[in-house]
Design a protein around this motif. Sequence first.
Motif, PDB file in Angstrom:
ATOM      1  N   PRO A 165       0.806  -1.225   0.000  1.00 43.66           N
ATOM      2  CA  PRO A 165       0.000   0.000   0.000  1.00 43.66           C
ATOM      3  C   PRO A 165       0.844   1.282   0.000  1.00 43.66           C
ATOM      4  N   GLU A 166       1.979   1.269   0.707  1.00 40.69           N
ATOM      5  CA  GLU A 166       2.868   2.441   0.668  1.00 40.69           C
ATOM      6  C   GLU A 166       3.451   2.629  -0.736  1.00 40.69           C
ATOM      7  N   PHE A 167       3.806   1.538  -1.376  1.00 40.04           N
ATOM      8  CA  PHE A 167       4.307   1.607  -2.750  1.00 40.04           C
ATOM      9  C   PHE A 167       3.249   2.206  -3.679  1.00 40.04           C
ATOM     10  N   LEU A 168       2.002   1.773  -3.539  1.00 39.60           N
ATOM     11  CA  LEU A 168       0.920   2.319  -4.370  1.00 39.60           C
ATOM     12  C   LEU A 168       0.714   3.805  -4.108  1.00 39.60           C
ATOM     13  N   ASP A 169       0.789   4.221  -2.834  1.00 41.04           N
ATOM     14  CA  ASP A 169       0.661   5.641  -2.511  1.00 41.04           C
ATOM     15  C   ASP A 169       1.786   6.446  -3.166  1.00 41.04           C
ATOM     16  N   LEU A 170       2.993   5.951  -3.088  1.00 36.36           N
ATOM     17  CA  LEU A 170       4.125   6.652  -3.718  1.00 36.36           C
ATOM     18  C   LEU A 170       3.981   6.689  -5.235  1.00 36.36           C
ATOM     19  N   SER A 171       3.480   5.610  -5.833  1.00 39.40           N
ATOM     20  CA  SER A 171       3.375   5.574  -7.300  1.00 39.40           C
ATOM     21  C   SER A 171       2.258   6.481  -7.815  1.00 39.40           C
ATOM     22  N   ARG A 172       1.322   6.856  -6.964  1.00 37.57           N
ATOM     23  CA  ARG A 172       0.251   7.779  -7.381  1.00 37.57           C
ATOM     24  C   ARG A 172       0.663   9.244  -7.260  1.00 37.57           C
ATOM     25  N   ASP A 173       1.819   9.498  -6.691  1.00 44.29           N
ATOM     26  CA  ASP A 173       2.295  10.869  -6.525  1.00 44.29           C
ATOM     27  C   ASP A 173       2.528  11.493  -7.897  1.00 44.29           C
ATOM     28  N   ALA A 174       1.962  12.670  -8.136  1.00 42.26           N
ATOM     29  CA  ALA A 174       2.040  13.313  -9.456  1.00 42.26           C
ATOM     30  C   ALA A 174       3.453  13.776  -9.783  1.00 42.26           C
ATOM     31  N   ARG A 175       4.302  13.964  -8.784  1.00 43.03           N
ATOM     32  CA  ARG A 175       5.663  14.428  -9.044  1.00 43.03           C
ATOM     33  C   ARG A 175       6.574  13.315  -9.540  1.00 43.03           C
ATOM     34  N   LEU A 176       6.139  12.058  -9.376  1.00 43.83           N
ATOM     35  CA  LEU A 176       6.944  10.920  -9.815  1.00 43.83           C
ATOM     36  C   LEU A 176       6.345  10.338 -11.083  1.00 43.83           C
ATOM     37  N   SER A 177       7.159  10.194 -12.113  1.00 44.51           N
ATOM     38  CA  SER A 177       6.640   9.613 -13.351  1.00 44.51           C
ATOM     39  C   SER A 177       6.665   8.092 -13.308  1.00 44.51           C
ATOM     40  N   ARG A 178       7.701   7.519 -12.697  1.00 41.78           N
ATOM     41  CA  ARG A 178       7.809   6.073 -12.556  1.00 41.78           C
ATOM     42  C   ARG A 178       8.460   5.779 -11.211  1.00 41.78           C
ATOM     43  N   LEU A 179       8.195   4.606 -10.705  1.00 40.36           N
ATOM     44  CA  LEU A 179       8.732   4.228  -9.406  1.00 40.36           C
ATOM     45  C   LEU A 179       9.249   2.799  -9.477  1.00 40.36           C
ATOM     46  N   LEU A 180      10.378   2.580  -8.867  1.00 44.05           N
ATOM     47  CA  LEU A 180      10.989   1.257  -8.836  1.00 44.05           C
ATOM     48  C   LEU A 180      11.306   0.923  -7.392  1.00 44.05           C
ATOM     49  N   VAL A 181      10.975  -0.278  -6.983  1.00 43.19           N
ATOM     50  CA  VAL A 181      11.316  -0.759  -5.650  1.00 43.19           C
ATOM     51  C   VAL A 181      12.284  -1.912  -5.821  1.00 43.19           C
ATOM     52  N   GLN A 182      13.346  -1.869  -5.039  1.00 41.79           N
ATOM     53  CA  GLN A 182      14.366  -2.908  -5.119  1.00 41.79           C
ATOM     54  C   GLN A 182      14.660  -3.398  -3.716  1.00 41.79           C
ATOM     55  N   GLU A 183      14.858  -4.678  -3.589  1.00 39.29           N
ATOM     56  CA  GLU A 183      15.214  -5.246  -2.294  1.00 39.29           C
ATOM     57  C   GLU A 183      16.440  -6.121  -2.474  1.00 39.29           C
ATOM     58  N   ASP A 184      17.433  -5.873  -1.652  1.00 43.11           N
ATOM     59  CA  ASP A 184      18.641  -6.692  -1.681  1.00 43.11           C
ATOM     60  C   ASP A 184      18.464  -7.841  -0.701  1.00 43.11           C
ATOM     61  N   VAL A 185      18.718  -9.027  -1.167  1.00 43.71           N
ATOM     62  CA  VAL A 185      18.572 -10.220  -0.338  1.00 43.71           C
ATOM     63  C   VAL A 185      19.887 -10.980  -0.355  1.00 43.71           C
ATOM     64  N   ALA A 186      20.383 -11.340   0.823  1.00 39.82           N
ATOM     65  CA  ALA A 186      21.583 -12.155   0.923  1.00 39.82           C
ATOM     66  C   ALA A 186      21.162 -13.597   1.133  1.00 39.82           C
ATOM     67  N   LEU A 187      21.699 -14.483   0.318  1.00 38.98           N
ATOM     68  CA  LEU A 187      21.359 -15.902   0.388  1.00 38.98           C
ATOM     69  C   LEU A 187      22.633 -16.716   0.554  1.00 38.98           C
ATOM     70  N   ASN A 188      22.468 -17.916   1.096  1.00 37.12           N
ATOM     71  CA  ASN A 188      23.572 -18.859   1.190  1.00 37.12           C
ATOM     72  C   ASN A 188      23.393 -19.926   0.124  1.00 37.12           C
ATOM     73  N   LEU A 189      24.438 -20.161  -0.649  1.00 42.51           N
ATOM     74  CA  LEU A 189      24.433 -21.215  -1.646  1.00 42.51           C
ATOM     75  C   LEU A 189      25.006 -22.462  -0.978  1.00 42.51           C
ATOM     76  N   ASP A 190      24.163 -23.453  -0.804  1.00 43.04           N
ATOM     77  CA  ASP A 190      24.578 -24.660  -0.092  1.00 43.04           C
ATOM     78  C   ASP A 190      24.719 -25.792  -1.092  1.00 43.04           C
ATOM     79  N   GLY A 191      25.905 -26.216  -1.260  1.00 44.71           N
ATOM     80  CA  GLY A 191      26.176 -27.348  -2.161  1.00 44.71           C
ATOM     81  C   GLY A 191      27.158 -28.274  -1.462  1.00 44.71           C
ATOM     82  N   GLU A 192      28.053 -28.810  -2.211  1.00 44.00           N
ATOM     83  CA  GLU A 192      29.077 -29.630  -1.587  1.00 44.00           C
ATOM     84  C   GLU A 192      30.119 -28.722  -0.962  1.00 44.00           C
ATOM     85  N   GLY A 193      30.508 -28.998   0.241  1.00 43.71           N
ATOM     86  CA  GLY A 193      31.482 -28.169   0.920  1.00 43.71           C
ATOM     87  C   GLY A 193      30.799 -27.165   1.830  1.00 43.71           C
ATOM     88  N   THR A 194      31.476 -26.060   2.098  1.00 43.72           N
ATOM     89  CA  THR A 194      30.921 -25.046   3.002  1.00 43.72           C
ATOM     90  C   THR A 194      29.954 -24.138   2.245  1.00 43.72           C
TER      91      THR A 194
END
Length: 111
Positions: free
Chosen positions: A78-107
Amino acid sequence: MDALRQDLRYALRMLGRAPVITGAAVLSLALGLGANVTVFTWTVGTLLRPFRGVPDQGRLFELTPYRSPDSYLSVSYPEFLDLSRDARLSRLLVQEDVALNLDGEGTPERI
């Protein structure tokens, strides 16, 4: 105009008399120009215009709300939708950085 033509002919004659020096000068110029073009192209592509397809990159800005170091910051839909309706913004992008562990053979490896 005749003087220019004579000067060019004289210069070509002198360059023909010392082909090793001429080759070294041409090679030095080619390497220098190539290196400068490469560095300039890299600088423009990565530092000055990092986002391809964005016509007016000078108008880009980042909204960064304050967060304490021990809290997780998130923007709800809902906050994203409120920001995207703002007339001063032509486009809006939301990005989230996620740290993951790759678990395979070894550590496991952080990716």
